[in-house]
Design a protein around this motif. Structure first.
Motif, PDB file in Angstrom:
ATOM      1  N   LEU A 102       0.823  -1.213   0.000  1.00 31.77           N
ATOM      2  CA  LEU A 102       0.000   0.000   0.000  1.00 31.77           C
ATOM      3  C   LEU A 102       0.856   1.262   0.000  1.00 31.77           C
ATOM      4  O   LEU A 102       0.523   2.243  -0.681  1.00 31.77           O
ATOM      5  CB  LEU A 102      -0.919   0.003   1.221  1.00 31.77           C
ATOM      6  CG  LEU A 102      -2.351  -0.493   1.001  1.00 31.77           C
ATOM      7  CD1 LEU A 102      -3.143  -0.473   2.311  1.00 31.77           C
ATOM      8  CD2 LEU A 102      -3.074   0.355  -0.048  1.00 31.77           C
ATOM      9  N   TYR A 103       1.944   1.259   0.749  1.00 32.26           N
ATOM     10  CA  TYR A 103       2.823   2.430   0.768  1.00 32.26           C
ATOM     11  C   TYR A 103       3.424   2.685  -0.611  1.00 32.26           C
ATOM     12  O   TYR A 103       3.481   3.838  -1.074  1.00 32.26           O
ATOM     13  CB  TYR A 103       3.940   2.251   1.808  1.00 32.26           C
ATOM     14  CG  TYR A 103       3.488   2.448   3.231  1.00 32.26           C
ATOM     15  CD1 TYR A 103       2.663   3.512   3.581  1.00 32.26           C
ATOM     16  CD2 TYR A 103       3.879   1.579   4.249  1.00 32.26           C
ATOM     17  CE1 TYR A 103       2.244   3.698   4.895  1.00 32.26           C
ATOM     18  CE2 TYR A 103       3.465   1.758   5.564  1.00 32.26           C
ATOM     19  CZ  TYR A 103       2.639   2.823   5.876  1.00 32.26           C
ATOM     20  OH  TYR A 103       2.224   3.015   7.177  1.00 32.26           O
ATOM     21  N   LEU A 104       3.862   1.629  -1.296  1.00 28.10           N
ATOM     22  CA  LEU A 104       4.401   1.795  -2.644  1.00 28.10           C
ATOM     23  C   LEU A 104       3.324   2.254  -3.620  1.00 28.10           C
ATOM     24  O   LEU A 104       3.571   3.075  -4.501  1.00 28.10           O
ATOM     25  CB  LEU A 104       5.030   0.483  -3.126  1.00 28.10           C
ATOM     26  CG  LEU A 104       6.346   0.064  -2.477  1.00 28.10           C
ATOM     27  CD1 LEU A 104       6.802  -1.283  -3.020  1.00 28.10           C
ATOM     28  CD2 LEU A 104       7.424   1.107  -2.724  1.00 28.10           C
ATOM     29  N   PHE A 105       2.107   1.734  -3.449  1.00 27.33           N
ATOM     30  CA  PHE A 105       0.996   2.111  -4.331  1.00 27.33           C
ATOM     31  C   PHE A 105       0.664   3.596  -4.202  1.00 27.33           C
ATOM     32  O   PHE A 105       0.512   4.311  -5.206  1.00 27.33           O
ATOM     33  CB  PHE A 105      -0.226   1.256  -3.999  1.00 27.33           C
ATOM     34  CG  PHE A 105      -1.436   1.556  -4.835  1.00 27.33           C
ATOM     35  CD1 PHE A 105      -1.411   1.375  -6.212  1.00 27.33           C
ATOM     36  CD2 PHE A 105      -2.605   2.025  -4.247  1.00 27.33           C
ATOM     37  CE1 PHE A 105      -2.528   1.661  -6.989  1.00 27.33           C
ATOM     38  CE2 PHE A 105      -3.718   2.316  -5.008  1.00 27.33           C
ATOM     39  CZ  PHE A 105      -3.680   2.129  -6.394  1.00 27.33           C
ATOM     40  N   THR A 106       0.577   4.084  -2.958  1.00 27.55           N
ATOM     41  CA  THR A 106       0.270   5.503  -2.773  1.00 27.55           C
ATOM     42  C   THR A 106       1.413   6.393  -3.251  1.00 27.55           C
ATOM     43  O   THR A 106       1.176   7.494  -3.760  1.00 27.55           O
ATOM     44  CB  THR A 106      -0.037   5.808  -1.288  1.00 27.55           C
ATOM     45  OG1 THR A 106       1.077   5.434  -0.471  1.00 27.55           O
ATOM     46  CG2 THR A 106      -1.281   5.064  -0.826  1.00 27.55           C
TER      47      THR A 106
END
Length: 443
Positions: A102-106
């Motif tokens: 999720l951190y990479l996606f955002t």
């Protein structure tokens, strides 16, 4: 302590405004060529040296140091408690995969927004700026070296140096070992639970003193902030701010609605104190105790999830930095008249997103990542010197966005793990106070 924090938002806001005003008043005496009465008054009586370099510097430094003082014990104790309560090593791996994913996606969304909006606004078109100083880029470590460095050879040394990735790894291993140690682990776990309550009480005490620290920080910052540089780079400055606000007020709320079926309005309202802490300190690590307190006490995320995702996010979540990189890439390319292809922008997207984890925990990580991005697409690294003058103020806003992302991802993961108290998430601050009062009476 509830009475102290009841009007905390208002008190911090007043402190910020007063700090800005006082700082600008003292800045009138900074220029020795300005032969005004206030300049003579300030210089002759050395008021600026006494207040700005003395009182404000000491007060602000103590406030930041006090916040950082709590980070290592809070992360270690809270993460050990959280991992020990999971009793499932598979769940730890699942939390890690979800968090980093999720951190990479955002981060990818952030830099995509940044490049797209910057290309539309074109902040560097027609500008013929020259770097005020040479900028020497530091060498970023390889991803393999970062993975190796995640494992501490000396956990005490890692805590002394504040190496977050090493602390996280050691805490995970220690928590798992406690969970597998039967009655011995249970006895130690009860001690850690008590320690966790004590540390969180220290956080609450420090929050009550926040307005004074914020005032000192803002007063010193705005005494020396060169507003002329902000005016010269106004289009770049406004573009970065615009993308930061879009990401914080559109991207995160949209993800909370789509992925978590959560109402983002209570989330944004309850984050206000944390955001002001982040803005005034410009440090995700220094704000971490406040962020963890907010997501667990106000947003209803279970400590078993929050104690893992918040320290990890403060280390690897670089959404605000990614936005700066995207806008800066377009800006510097336009200033130097360099045409970047679609493939170049894709390379920027991939490099900045993956490097946000690879350079985690490295001092000056924002500028290191920006130098990596510039080298990737052939932009002059010395162009970074152009934006250094306005970067301090933008860094404060970037930190607020990063902290918002940490909390949003924590709520989403807690919801997916059924570790989110949605009644607490949706409750107002007054309702939460009543619940806390009832709980304390019951105890």
């Amino acid at each position: 302590m509830q009475n102290i924090n009841k009007n905390l938002t208002l008190h911090i806001l007043i402190a910020m405004v007063l700090g800005v005003i006082v700082g600008r008043l003292f800045s009138l005496g900074v220029s020795e060529t300005d032969d005004t009465l206030i300049n003579l008054f300030v210089l002759n009586l050395s008021l600026k040296e006494f207040f700005v370099e003395g009182l404000f510097n000491v007060g602000g430094s103590i406030f930041i140091t006090s916040l950082k003082m709590l980070v290592v014990p809070l992360v270690f104790i809270s993460l050990v408690c959280g991992v020990c309560s999971l009793n499932d090593s598979a769940k730890i791996g699942r939390l890690g995969a979800k968090s980093i994913g999720l951190y990479l996606f955002t981060t990818a969304i952030a830099i995509t927004f940044a490049i797209s909006i910057a290309l539309i606004i074109s902040p560097g078109e027609g500008m013929n700026l020259t770097p005020a100083q040479d900028y020497q880029a530091k060498q970023a470590p390889s991803f393999a070296q970062v993975v190796i460095d995640m494992f501490p050879s000396n956990p005490i040394n890692a805590m002394a140096e504040g190496n977050m990735l090493q602390i996280i790894v050691f805490s995970l291993l220690f928590g798992v070992a406690m969970a597998l140690s039967g009655s011995a682990g249970a006895r130690i776990a009860s001690l850690f639970e008590d320690l966790n309550k004590v540390v969180m009480r220290m956080v609450t005490i420090l929050m009550g003193l926040a307005p004074y620290g914020v005032f000192c920080l803002m007063a010193k910052l705005f005494t020396y902030l060169e507003l002329a540089e902000i005016t010269q780079l106004a289009q770049y400055f406004v573009t970065v701010l615009l993308v930061l606000f879009v990401h914080a007020l559109i991207t995160y709320p949209s993800l909370m609605i789509l992925l978590g079926k959560l109402n983002p309005l209570p989330f944004l309202i309850k984050m206000k104190d944390t955001l002001m802490f982040a803005f005034s300190t410009a440090s995700s690590n220094a704000t971490m105790p406040i962020t963890l307190n907010t997501v667990t006490k106000k947003l209803g995320a279970n400590n078993s999830v929050a104690s893992f995702t918040i320290p990890l996010g403060a280390t690897v979540n670089m959404d605000g930095t990614a936005i700066m990189q995207g806008v800066a890439t377009v800006f510097i390319a336009q200033v130097y008249g360099i045409d970047l292809s679609f493939a170049d922008y894709v390379a920027v997207l991939i490099t900045a997103t993956l490097a946000s984890v690879g350079a985690a925990g490295v001092p000056g990580v924002g500028l290191i990542l920006l130098a990596m991005v510039f080298q990737q697409v052939g932009l002059p690294v010395e162009g970074i010197a152009l934006i250094l003058g306005v970067d301090r103020l933008l860094d404060m806003t970037r930190t607020a966005v990063n902290v918002t992302g940490d909390a949003a991802v924590t709520c989403l993961i807690a919801k997916s793990e059924q570790q989110l108290d949605e009644s607490a998430f949706n409750a107002s601050d007054k309702q939460l106070e009543l619940i806390e009062e009832n709980n304390s009476k019951t105890v």
